[in-house]
Design a protein around this motif. Structure first.
Motif, PDB file in Angstrom:
ATOM      1  N   LYS A  37      -4.342   5.815  -2.352  1.00  0.00           N
ATOM      2  CA  LYS A  37      -5.011   6.930  -1.653  1.00  0.00           C
ATOM      3  C   LYS A  37      -5.449   6.501  -0.257  1.00  0.00           C
ATOM      4  CE  LYS A  37      -6.702   9.168  -5.878  1.00  0.00           C
ATOM      5  NZ  LYS A  37      -7.909   9.576  -6.636  1.00  0.00           N
ATOM      6  N   ASN A  38      -6.147   5.371  -0.184  1.00  0.00           N
ATOM      7  CA  ASN A  38      -6.585   4.850   1.115  1.00  0.00           C
ATOM      8  C   ASN A  38      -5.530   3.856   1.595  1.00  0.00           C
ATOM      9  OD1 ASN A  38      -9.068   6.253   0.939  1.00  0.00           O
ATOM     10  ND2 ASN A  38      -9.853   4.654  -0.408  1.00  0.00           N
TER      11      ASN A  38
ATOM     12  N   SER B 255       0.824  -1.210   0.000  1.00  0.00           N
ATOM     13  CA  SER B 255       0.000   0.000   0.000  1.00  0.00           C
ATOM     14  C   SER B 255       0.859   1.261   0.000  1.00  0.00           C
ATOM     15  CB  SER B 255      -0.923  -0.012   1.214  1.00  0.00           C
ATOM     16  OG  SER B 255      -1.653   1.187   1.305  1.00  0.00           O
ATOM     17  N   ASP B 256       1.893   1.280   0.856  1.00  0.00           N
ATOM     18  CA  ASP B 256       2.770   2.451   0.919  1.00  0.00           C
ATOM     19  C   ASP B 256       3.608   2.583  -0.349  1.00  0.00           C
ATOM     20  OD1 ASP B 256       1.755   2.890   3.410  1.00  0.00           O
ATOM     21  OD2 ASP B 256       3.474   2.052   4.487  1.00  0.00           O
ATOM     22  N   HIS B 257       4.089   1.460  -0.863  1.00  0.00           N
ATOM     23  CA  HIS B 257       4.956   1.507  -2.044  1.00  0.00           C
ATOM     24  C   HIS B 257       4.201   1.983  -3.283  1.00  0.00           C
ATOM     25  CE1 HIS B 257       8.473   0.286  -4.459  1.00  0.00           C
ATOM     26  NE2 HIS B 257       7.574  -0.098  -5.367  1.00  0.00           N
ATOM     27  N   LEU B 258       2.960   1.515  -3.422  1.00  0.00           N
ATOM     28  CA  LEU B 258       2.167   1.910  -4.592  1.00  0.00           C
ATOM     29  C   LEU B 258       1.498   3.268  -4.406  1.00  0.00           C
ATOM     30  CD1 LEU B 258       0.411  -1.483  -5.473  1.00  0.00           C
ATOM     31  CD2 LEU B 258       2.625  -0.616  -6.244  1.00  0.00           C
ATOM     32  N   LYS B 259       1.634   3.847  -3.185  1.00  0.00           N
ATOM     33  CA  LYS B 259       1.085   5.169  -2.876  1.00  0.00           C
ATOM     34  C   LYS B 259      -0.418   5.221  -3.137  1.00  0.00           C
ATOM     35  CE  LYS B 259       5.481   7.470  -3.848  1.00  0.00           C
ATOM     36  NZ  LYS B 259       6.205   8.460  -4.673  1.00  0.00           N
TER      37      LYS B 259
ATOM     38  N   GLU C 227     -10.124   1.524 -10.129  1.00  0.00           N
ATOM     39  CA  GLU C 227     -10.445   2.563  -9.150  1.00  0.00           C
ATOM     40  C   GLU C 227     -10.844   1.966  -7.801  1.00  0.00           C
ATOM     41  OE1 GLU C 227     -11.788   2.313 -12.186  1.00  0.00           O
ATOM     42  OE2 GLU C 227     -10.566   3.865 -13.181  1.00  0.00           O
ATOM     43  N   GLU C 228     -11.398   0.755  -7.825  1.00  0.00           N
ATOM     44  CA  GLU C 228     -11.859   0.137  -6.583  1.00  0.00           C
ATOM     45  C   GLU C 228     -10.742  -0.471  -5.752  1.00  0.00           C
ATOM     46  OE1 GLU C 228     -16.272  -1.606  -7.084  1.00  0.00           O
ATOM     47  OE2 GLU C 228     -14.793  -2.507  -8.426  1.00  0.00           O
ATOM     48  N   ILE C 229      -9.615  -0.733  -6.371  1.00  0.00           N
ATOM     49  CA  ILE C 229      -8.555  -1.493  -5.697  1.00  0.00           C
ATOM     50  C   ILE C 229      -8.091  -0.796  -4.428  1.00  0.00           C
ATOM     51  CG2 ILE C 229      -6.129  -2.172  -5.912  1.00  0.00           C
ATOM     52  CD1 ILE C 229      -6.760  -3.092  -8.745  1.00  0.00           C
ATOM     53  N   ALA C 230      -7.894   0.543  -4.487  1.00  0.00           N
ATOM     54  CA  ALA C 230      -7.391   1.264  -3.308  1.00  0.00           C
ATOM     55  C   ALA C 230      -8.351   1.140  -2.129  1.00  0.00           C
ATOM     56  CB  ALA C 230      -7.160   2.731  -3.661  1.00  0.00           C
ATOM     57  N   SER C 231      -9.641   1.350  -2.374  1.00  0.00           N
ATOM     58  CA  SER C 231     -10.613   1.271  -1.277  1.00  0.00           C
ATOM     59  C   SER C 231     -10.748  -0.166  -0.766  1.00  0.00           C
ATOM     60  CB  SER C 231     -11.975   1.798  -1.739  1.00  0.00           C
ATOM     61  OG  SER C 231     -12.472   1.041  -2.832  1.00  0.00           O
TER      62      SER C 231
ATOM     63  N   PHE D  41      -8.394  -2.377  -0.836  1.00  0.00           N
ATOM     64  CA  PHE D  41      -7.157  -2.648  -0.113  1.00  0.00           C
ATOM     65  C   PHE D  41      -7.318  -2.290   1.360  1.00  0.00           C
ATOM     66  CE2 PHE D  41      -2.642  -3.475  -0.338  1.00  0.00           C
ATOM     67  CZ  PHE D  41      -2.482  -4.093  -1.570  1.00  0.00           C
ATOM     68  N   GLN D  42      -7.823  -1.090   1.589  1.00  0.00           N
ATOM     69  CA  GLN D  42      -8.015  -0.637   2.975  1.00  0.00           C
ATOM     70  C   GLN D  42      -9.045  -1.513   3.691  1.00  0.00           C
ATOM     71  OE1 GLN D  42      -9.866   3.204   3.438  1.00  0.00           O
ATOM     72  NE2 GLN D  42      -8.692   3.650   5.299  1.00  0.00           N
ATOM     73  N   LYS D  43     -10.097  -1.882   2.988  1.00  0.00           N
ATOM     74  CA  LYS D  43     -11.159  -2.699   3.587  1.00  0.00           C
ATOM     75  C   LYS D  43     -10.621  -4.052   4.033  1.00  0.00           C
ATOM     76  CE  LYS D  43     -15.592  -4.868   2.459  1.00  0.00           C
ATOM     77  NZ  LYS D  43     -16.603  -5.106   1.389  1.00  0.00           N
TER      78      LYS D  43
END
Length: 516
Positions: free
Chosen positions: A134-135, A128-132, A210-214, A216-218
């Motif tokens: 959003k969530n 998550s941090d490496h790919l920067k 677009e859904e991947i970031a959200s 990921f956090q979930k």
């Protein structure tokens, strides 16, 4: 008279204590809520549970399976139940032993699950941090440990050591690895990281870019909630019956030494897993957790951290019982001794007569060369599988047939993630009737010259590839030769087997070693 009364009380007390141990298995596995499939039969949803093996079935099924038995042999069901269930369960791990080890075994399964979930949480945060994204997928070990409310002494010690020693996760990804690369691999099912497998479980192939970031956090938040349930011992994880990698990992670790006094640990682990299967919740995160992370840990650290890098913090009870309480690595600060201070005022120097120096002639003595002690390496003796044991019993006693212990065989060999992916591709062709007929005609498949690999049969049984197994029976028949690759260290010869799935086997796949 007093002597007889005292003896009677002692016998009764001992019997009650033994009964209490047995009742632990009965109360935990037999009583209470059970997770069942939907009932869709014709009469009533009464349940029968095998108290020794843990298997459950509806009374309707049993009634029709054994419809003629009372008219043919009234005692058959009792003898069959004793031989297949009670006797087999007692030989694997008796109720008394399982009662003694119940809490330790459940803690072992919780510990291996927590260890791998922590590996997964650290990895998801890294990606998550490496790919920067959003969530971001935030994870802090200290903050998470404070959310735990452990109850047992073992879990309290484990969480306390995590807080005290704060193990670090120091993995990195290549600088050139971008978000586009991760998404490209994910879309093509070219999974190379644990995050690919984890997100595939979450998305089921339907996530947009677009859904991947959200998502990921979930997933990170859901996994951390499960970790908190585990460390607070409020989860519904028991023997991980659908995750046999966990059994293999525990068996390879030192934690079983605390409950392996009579060599019973592996059998008790298997029986515990089967008995408690009906109480487990199938957490989705566990579907790909063990195979993918085990492959990563083996490639990077070989056998050193196969159970995860925090597992040892919760598996040191064996050493503590032997008096080694300080076996964990500590950061020792350097001690700096103070140098003597120089006085501001210096007294006049005093003349001191130098002592006479006597010269001595030193004779150089050459030390005798020290012979290095030979390093004695412990060679681990290979363990025979249930298939090989059954084959040896049949040939040694010249029997017509011997039943293979399918429960032991189920745990004897655990397929790695790479092997599962490889076999799933190869067996697509192998399991078709046309391919089987062609191999039977040209390669003598099923004969002594072209035996069917046992690895393929076991894979299809483990993965419930019923269609492929019925194709084998329809083309080769239910009796054919099998080559044993699982016990390759013993160089076993091909064996004639019978593959059966009918009412007599409880509609489960059963292998028999038969006389050629």
């Amino acid at each position: 008279m007093v002597k007889y009364i005292f003896t009677s009380i002692l016998v009764l007390t001992t019997g009650l204590m033994a009964q209490a141990k047995v009742d632990r298995v009965h109360s935990e596995s037999y009583l209470g809520e059970k997770r069942l499939d939907s009932y869709s039969d014709r009469y009533q949803p009464l349940i029968y549970q095998d108290i020794y093996q843990g298997k459950m079935s509806f009374e309707d099924e049993i009634f029709f399976q054994n419809f003629f038995s009372p008219y043919l042999f009234q005692k058959e069901s009792e003898y069959s139940s004793f031989l297949r269930s009670e006797l087999n369960g007692g030989l694997v791990c008796s109720n008394e032993l399982l009662s003694d080890h119940f809490d330790e075994i459940r803690y072992s399964y919780r510990l291996i699950t927590l260890s791998y979930l922590l590996e997964g949480a650290w990895h998801m945060k890294l990606v998550s941090d490496h790919l920067k994204l959003k969530n971001t997928c935030g994870f802090n070990l200290s903050a998470w440990a404070k959310s735990c409310r452990p109850k047992s002494p073992d879990m309290k010690s484990f969480v306390g050591r995590l807080e005290k020693f704060s193990p670090k996760y120091e993995e990195t990804l290549p600088v050139t690895y971008k978000k586009e690369d991760w998404i490209k691999e994910f879309k093509k099912n070219d999974f190379k990281l644990y995050s690919h497998y984890r997100m595939n479980v979450e998305c089921k192939g339907k996530c947009s870019d677009e859904e991947i970031a959200s998502r990921f956090q979930k997933t990170c938040e859901a996994d951390q909630r499960l970790m908190t349930l585990l460390c607070s011992e409020e989860d519904e994880i028991y023997g991980l019956s659908t995750n046999r990698d966990a059994y293999f990992l525990i068996g390879q670790s030192n934690i079983i030494n605390t409950y392996n006094k009579q060599g019973e640990a592996m059998g008790c682990l298997r029986r515990f897993s089967e008995l408690m299967a009906h109480k487990e919740v199938r957490y989705e995160v566990l579907n790909q957790l063990f195979p993918s992370l085990q492959t990563f840990l083996r490639q990077k650290y070989q056998e050193r951290f196969l159970q995860g890098r925090v597992f040892f913090y919760g598996a040191g009870k064996e050493f503590e019982e032997k008096g080694l309480t300080d076996v964990y690595v500590k950061d020792q600060p350097f001690k700096v001794e103070k140098l003597p201070t120089v006085a501001a005022e210096v007294d006049a120097p005093k003349v001191v007569k130098a002592p006479e120096v006597k010269t001595e002639v030193k004779v150089e003595v050459k030390p005798e060369p020290v012979q290095p002690k030979p390093v004695v390496k412990e060679i681990r003796k290979p363990v025979k599988s249930a298939f090989l044991l059954a084959a040896e019993i049949r040939s040694g006693q010249n029997l017509e047939q011997v039943e293979v212990d399918m429960l032991k065989l189920k745990y004897d060999y655990v397929f790695s993630l790479n092997m599962i992916n490889t076999l799933s591709e190869r067996l697509k062709t192998f399991m078709t009737r046309d391919a089987l007929s062609e191999m039977m005609a040209y390669d003598k498949l099923g004969s002594k010259e072209g035996p069917v690999p046992l690895m393929f049969i076991k894979y299809m049984i483990d993965m419930q590839e019923h269609h492929g197994l019925w194709n084998i029976i329809s083309v080769l028949g239910d009796k054919f030769y099998v080559s044993n690759e699982i016990d390759s260290e013993f160089s076993p010869a091909p064996e004639m087997v019978q593959l059966v799935n009918n009412q007599a086997t409880g509609n489960q796949w059963q292998l028999y070693i038969i006389r050629p």
